[in-house]
Design an enzyme around this catalytic site. Structure first.
Site, PDB file in Angstrom:
ATOM      1  CE  LYS A  76      69.919 -48.494 146.472  1.00 41.64           C
ATOM      2  NZ  LYS A  76      70.416 -49.010 145.167  1.00 41.64           N
ATOM      3  CB  SER A 151      72.297 -46.047 143.215  1.00 45.51           C
ATOM      4  OG  SER A 151      71.717 -47.349 143.240  1.00 45.51           O
ATOM      5  CB  SER A 175      73.331 -49.727 141.920  1.00 45.67           C
ATOM      6  OG  SER A 175      73.288 -48.522 141.219  1.00 45.67           O
TER       7      SER A 175
HETATM    8  N1  GLN Z   1      74.940 -46.107 137.556  1.00 48.07           N
HETATM    9  C1  GLN Z   1      73.856 -46.659 136.805  1.00 48.07           C
HETATM   10  C2  GLN Z   1      72.803 -45.615 136.622  1.00 48.07           C
HETATM   11  O1  GLN Z   1      73.015 -44.524 137.007  1.00 48.07           O
HETATM   12  C3  GLN Z   1      73.304 -47.871 137.497  1.00 48.07           C
HETATM   13  C4  GLN Z   1      72.491 -47.530 138.678  1.00 48.07           C
HETATM   14  C5  GLN Z   1      71.906 -48.744 139.323  1.00 48.07           C
HETATM   15  O2  GLN Z   1      72.385 -49.861 139.130  1.00 48.07           O
HETATM   16  N2  GLN Z   1      70.838 -48.528 140.079  1.00 48.07           N
HETATM   17  O3  GLN Z   1      71.776 -45.863 136.107  1.00 48.07           O
END
Ligand code: GLN
Length: 484
Positions: A76, A151, A175
């Protein structure tokens, strides 16, 4: 080759059925042919990958090499990679080339893995659809008009489309698990502190945790064996022995008690998703486990508490991007204030700015007690819910996401609708517990994930249950039809 799991590729490399150079070339060719449509990679490191593959083949010829020798993987784009651009999905870091590797990147290098490239993601890992990336949206390999989740949408889409057998990812509120669910792959978020965050660009430091996305639980165990472990450079990394995650995969599920939280099956859950999840739970029962209805009474407070704590921490973490030391700098600043304002104004996207504003507000004098302290108190209640539940059950099972992948733009104008995507995953991060998502069915040819939540440091148990489930089902073997 690309339909083989990582474990199968490892066995074939060991048997010299093909070389790492051949395997790496095969993936690079697929990325070139298919990723213009999917956009799961921000950077492909073809030349470096082939050089690493050659080294791996040479090591093997000498009878040497680590446990993942010659296996190609993707990282990532939140993990710093020495000499390779690391953007975190943001314009702010468009030209950032770190002078060092993240701890986990080094772990994989030492294990002999080959890096194919860096995967796309929501900007600074804020989002659930990958639509906030400065580098364009990622298309779900199962439904190109739909999001891959976020994400870690690039990592999930890359594995689903067989553009890498495994990818690293991070999970602050869901995410890893939510994109794994939406893309029909396996994802595990370890216990907070299990994996070093050193060199992993910070979003919300008390919630962020690195993990992996793979095709199977068996592969996730192989990846976790390399990723997990103590690192003194991360003060929240825990010095706790790392078990061999592959060792217990086949353990019997007889005598295991699986908690089914009533709050995870209420209003808002797509009925078809629920059906697939219930069928998966029946399958786990058929493997010998018992189920028990439980309650996690503060579940509905998880999203509101998270959206105070995560923005608060991000507003502090992202203050380092000021246009002075590194990252984006605006053109012709008039003075220092203009430099700060325009560099941050132009370098960050909408969602990141929204979070910085919310977080700064929540931390400001006079509001700190009302918001931040209150959210931390709620966090404790959520943790206690899990502690109570784990007095009665060994693991918890339920849906990962409320519905299968949704269309681009469907939640774009409504941040709160997007925030609710993580309604079943966020509490796990607030409590620091390990969570996993595995494919368990589909709705309109779009994958559905089953979530498993464990006690702290009980990743091996999650992998064991997931593996046993994957021994008697084939959802994890299904590949998107349009991608061969
Ligand atoms: N969707 C959540 C957010 O927008 C979690 C994102 C994540 O786990 N990095 O914060």
């Amino acid at each position: 080759m690309h339909n083989l799991t990582l474990a199968e590729q490892k066995a074939q490399l060991e048997a010299k059925a093909f070389s790492s150079v051949e395997l790496t070339q095969h993936y690079l060719e697929r990325i070139e042919r298919l990723d213009t449509d999917i956009n799961s990679y921000i950077t492909v490191t073809a030349a470096q990958a082939l050089a690493q593959a050659e080294e791996a083949d040479k090591a093997r010829a000498r009878g040497e090499g680590g446990v993942l020798n010659g296996i190609p993987i993707a990282h990532k784009d939140i993990f710093c990679t020495d000499g390779v651009k690391t953007t975190c999905g943001s314009r702010m870091l468009e030209n950032f080339v770190p002078p060092y590797n993240a701890h986990v990147v080094d772990n994989y290098l030492r294990a002999g893995a080959v890096m194919l490239g860096k995967t796309n993601m929501d900007e600074f890992a804020m989002g659930s659809s990958n639509e906030t990336s400065y580098y364009g949206r990622v298309h779900n390999p199962w439904a190109p008009n739909c999001v891959p989740g976020g994400s870690s949408g690039g990592s999930a889409a890359a594995v689903a489309a067989r553009l890498a057998p495994a990818a690293t990812a991070t999970d602050t509120g869901g995410s890893i698990r939510q994109p794994a669910s939406l893309c029909g792959v396996t994802g595990i978020k370890p216990t907070y502190g299990r994996v070093s965050r050193w060199g992993m660009i910070a979003f919300a430091s008390s919630l962020d945790q690195g993990g992996v996305i793979t095709l199977t639980a068996e592969d996730a165990a192989l990846m976790m064996n390399v990723m997990a472990g103590f690192d003194h450079r991360d003060s929240t990394c825990i010095d706790h022995p790392v078990p061999d995650y592959s060792a217990g995969l086949n353990d019997s599920l007889e005598g295991l008690t699986v908690g089914i939280p009533e709050e995870y099956f209420g209003e808002g859950l797509n009925p078809e998703t629920e059906k697939a999840v219930q069928a998966a739970i029946k399958e786990i029962e058929a493997l010998g486990a018992r189920t028990k209805a439980i309650s996690l009474p503060h579940s509905s407070l998880a999203v509101p508490a998270y959206y105070v704590i995560a923005p608060a921490e991000c507003s502090a973490n992202l203050s380092r991007f000021d246009g002075v030391r590194y990252g984006y700098r605006c053109e012709n600043p008039q003075d220092l204030e203009d430099l700060y304002k325009r560099s941050r104004g132009e370098g960050f996207g909408e969602e990141v700015k929204r979070r910085i504003l919310v977080g700064t507000y929540a931390l400001s004098a006079g509001y700190y007690d009302a918001y931040y302290r209150k959210a931390q108190q709620v966090r404790r209640l959520i943790k206690q819910d899990f502690d109570n539940a784990f007095n009665e059950v060994d693991i918890i099972a339920g849906p990962t996401a409320t519905s299968p992948a949704f269309e681009f733009g469907a939640k774009g104008d409504d941040p709160v609708a997007m925030y609710l995507e993580d309604i079943y995953t966020i509490a796990t991060n607030l409590a620091g517990l390990p969570g996993m998502s595995i494919p368990c069915g589909s709705v309109d040819n779009k994958p559905v994930g089953l979530q498993l939540i464990g006690k702290a440091f009980d990743e091996a148990r999650l992998l064991n249950v997931a593996h046993r489930f994957q021994q008697v089902t084939d959802f994890h073997r299904q590949a998107p039809a349009e991608i061969d």
